[in-house]
Design a protein around this motif. Structure first.
Motif, PDB file in Angstrom:
ATOM      1  N   PHE A  36     149.929  -2.459 106.821  1.00  0.00           N
ATOM      2  CA  PHE A  36     149.974  -1.029 106.467  1.00  0.00           C
ATOM      3  C   PHE A  36     148.566  -0.415 106.523  1.00  0.00           C
ATOM      4  O   PHE A  36     148.370   0.658 107.098  1.00  0.00           O
ATOM      5  CB  PHE A  36     150.577  -0.838 105.071  1.00  0.00           C
ATOM      6  N   LEU A  37     147.577  -1.129 105.978  1.00  0.00           N
ATOM      7  CA  LEU A  37     146.208  -0.593 105.946  1.00  0.00           C
ATOM      8  C   LEU A  37     145.633  -0.422 107.343  1.00  0.00           C
ATOM      9  O   LEU A  37     144.819   0.459 107.580  1.00  0.00           O
ATOM     10  CB  LEU A  37     145.296  -1.498 105.101  1.00  0.00           C
ATOM     11  N   SER A  38     146.065  -1.276 108.282  1.00  0.00           N
ATOM     12  CA  SER A  38     145.535  -1.147 109.644  1.00  0.00           C
ATOM     13  C   SER A  38     146.422  -0.251 110.504  1.00  0.00           C
ATOM     14  O   SER A  38     146.233  -0.169 111.724  1.00  0.00           O
ATOM     15  CB  SER A  38     145.361  -2.531 110.279  1.00  0.00           C
ATOM     16  N   GLY A  39     147.390   0.412 109.888  1.00  0.00           N
ATOM     17  CA  GLY A  39     148.191   1.401 110.613  1.00  0.00           C
ATOM     18  C   GLY A  39     149.304   0.811 111.468  1.00  0.00           C
ATOM     19  O   GLY A  39     149.910   1.517 112.272  1.00  0.00           O
ATOM     20  N   LYS A  40     149.599  -0.485 111.300  1.00  0.00           N
ATOM     21  CA  LYS A  40     150.626  -1.118 112.147  1.00  0.00           C
ATOM     22  C   LYS A  40     152.046  -0.832 111.670  1.00  0.00           C
ATOM     23  O   LYS A  40     152.979  -0.824 112.471  1.00  0.00           O
ATOM     24  CB  LYS A  40     150.406  -2.640 112.176  1.00  0.00           C
ATOM     25  N   VAL A  41     152.224  -0.666 110.362  1.00  0.00           N
ATOM     26  CA  VAL A  41     153.573  -0.396 109.843  1.00  0.00           C
ATOM     27  C   VAL A  41     153.487   0.723 108.806  1.00  0.00           C
ATOM     28  O   VAL A  41     152.438   0.922 108.183  1.00  0.00           O
ATOM     29  CB  VAL A  41     154.212  -1.652 109.175  1.00  0.00           C
ATOM     30  N   PRO A  42     154.606   1.468 108.625  1.00  0.00           N
ATOM     31  CA  PRO A  42     154.608   2.511 107.590  1.00  0.00           C
ATOM     32  C   PRO A  42     154.693   1.906 106.192  1.00  0.00           C
ATOM     33  O   PRO A  42     155.056   0.733 106.032  1.00  0.00           O
ATOM     34  CB  PRO A  42     155.862   3.325 107.909  1.00  0.00           C
TER      35      PRO A  42
END
Ligand code: MG
Length: 375
Positions: free
Chosen positions: A326-332
């Motif tokens: 989540f922090l690296s923008g890969k999943v919501p």
């Protein structure tokens, strides 16, 4: 003056422990940092510990600048060397599963551990108590809610306890939005009351942190899950409550400043003064029921606890992967509970032991990575 070792000295709890050390005048005997060479070196120069440890890849940046009298070790063996040094207290504050091995080593050496790494109790509670029992090692909690419960339970008959109540701030999304699928890491990192590291801040936004803390309380105090409750208290001034069978409730109240529970964990049963401002007792203090629908991670903590065995290990590992994704923008944001549930469903019915634990952590991480990629 107390001699203190800090495992995880460059993180949020580690840095605040060294602030307490400054006002209490503790002698720092060992520091375990990670990859933050600059912070670790600053700490080494200020406190002149005989031994420090960092990640092997960071050693080249640290070694040329060591103060005279400070020796550098690295990696897992190095962290064990520091963890087992002669000291009055070992503050265990390496976040996540990585904090387990050095904490175990400190306890096995008979040390008194001020425990901030909640994952140690969550994944290995019964095993950790066995180690402590054998060596005479002791544990006092640093986590603010558990520090509160620990203080409320002093001098009380365990049979008279009806329930342990953990408070939760509710995190940045307590009042909305209803649909959490598009909230950003920046929004989730904006915690309304506490200043903490990124992992625990995201875990507070999903309420997973409270799920972990329910498990931590279960193993720390030996209380049935059915007698551990969570209530939302947005002001974060009451940190924990104990309800007794006669209807009385004891609560611990204090500023939301981690330096206070850190000092309690190091100094108990003494209560030396701190430079913290007295807490004003005016204003609104409210309690609410947690919203289980918007924050399903809380209930997953209870579910893993009821399953027992390796389920808490699976849940914890899945969350470390899901939060990083989540922090690296890969999943919501809303994928976090989905990943946890999927991984928890895959947990085998294996007995908890030191051998099964490490493998289970790796397996659960691999499962979580697979679900993360599939999304
Ligand atoms: Mg806490």
């Amino acid at each position: 003056m107390k001699a203190i070792t800090v495992l995880g000295s460059t993180g949020s709890i580690g840095r605040q422990t060294l602030e307490v050390a400054t006002w209490r005048g503790y002698r720092i005997v060992g520091l375990v940092g990670g990859r933050d060479a600059r912070t670790l070196l600053d700490q080494a120069r200020r406190f002149r510990p005989p031994l420090i440890c960092c990640h092997p890849e960071t050693a080249a940046a640290v070694r040329p600048h060591l103060p005279v009298g400070t020796h550098l070790v690295t990696g897992v063996e190095g962290s064990h060397e520091v963890a087992t040094m002669e000291a009055d207290r070992v503050v265990a504050a390496i976040p996540g599963f990585a904090g387990l091995a050095p904490t175990r080593a400190a306890l096995a050496a008979g040390r008194h551990v001020a425990l901030a790494t909640k994952e140690v109790m969550v994944v290995a509670g019964p095993l950790i108590w066995e180690v402590a029992k054998e060596s005479g090692g002791q544990i006092t909690p640093v986590d603010s809610e558990h520090s509160a419960l620990f203080q409320c339970l002093q001098g009380e008959d365990p049979a008279a306890v009806d329930a342990l109540v953990l408070t939760a701030s509710g995190g940045p999304f307590r009042e909305g939005p209803d649909d959490l699928s598009s909230v950003t890491p920046e929004q989730a990192l904006r915690h309304p009351t506490w200043s903490m590291g990124p992992k625990v801040t995201i875990d507070s936004a999903t309420l997973f942190n409270k799920g972990l803390e329910v498990l931590e309380a279960h193993f720390l105090f030996g209380t049935d899950l059915a007698r551990i409750e969570v209530v939302i208290h947005p002001q974060s001034l009451i940190h924990g409550l104990v309800r007794f069978v006669d209807g009385n409730i004891k609560a611990q109240v204090g500023p939301h400043d981690m330096r206070l529970p850190i000092q309690v964990a190091i100094e108990h049963p003494e209560r030396p003064a701190t430079p913290l401002a007295p807490l004003p007792l005016s204003g609104v203090w409210e309690f609410q029921e947690p919203d289980q629908k918007r924050f399903p991670c809380l209930d997953l903590g209870y579910r893993a606890g009821r399953s027992g065995g390796l389920a808490p290990t699976y849940l914890n590992a899945a969350d470390e992967v899901a939060v990083a994704a989540f922090l690296s923008g890969k999943v919501p944001f809303t994928a976090i509970p989905e990943i946890l549930e999927q991984v928890l469903d895959r947990c085998p019915q294996t007995r908890l032991s030191w051998d099964t634990l490490e493998l289970a952590d790796l397996e659960a991480r691999a499962e979580a990575e697979r679900y993360t990629l599939r999304r």
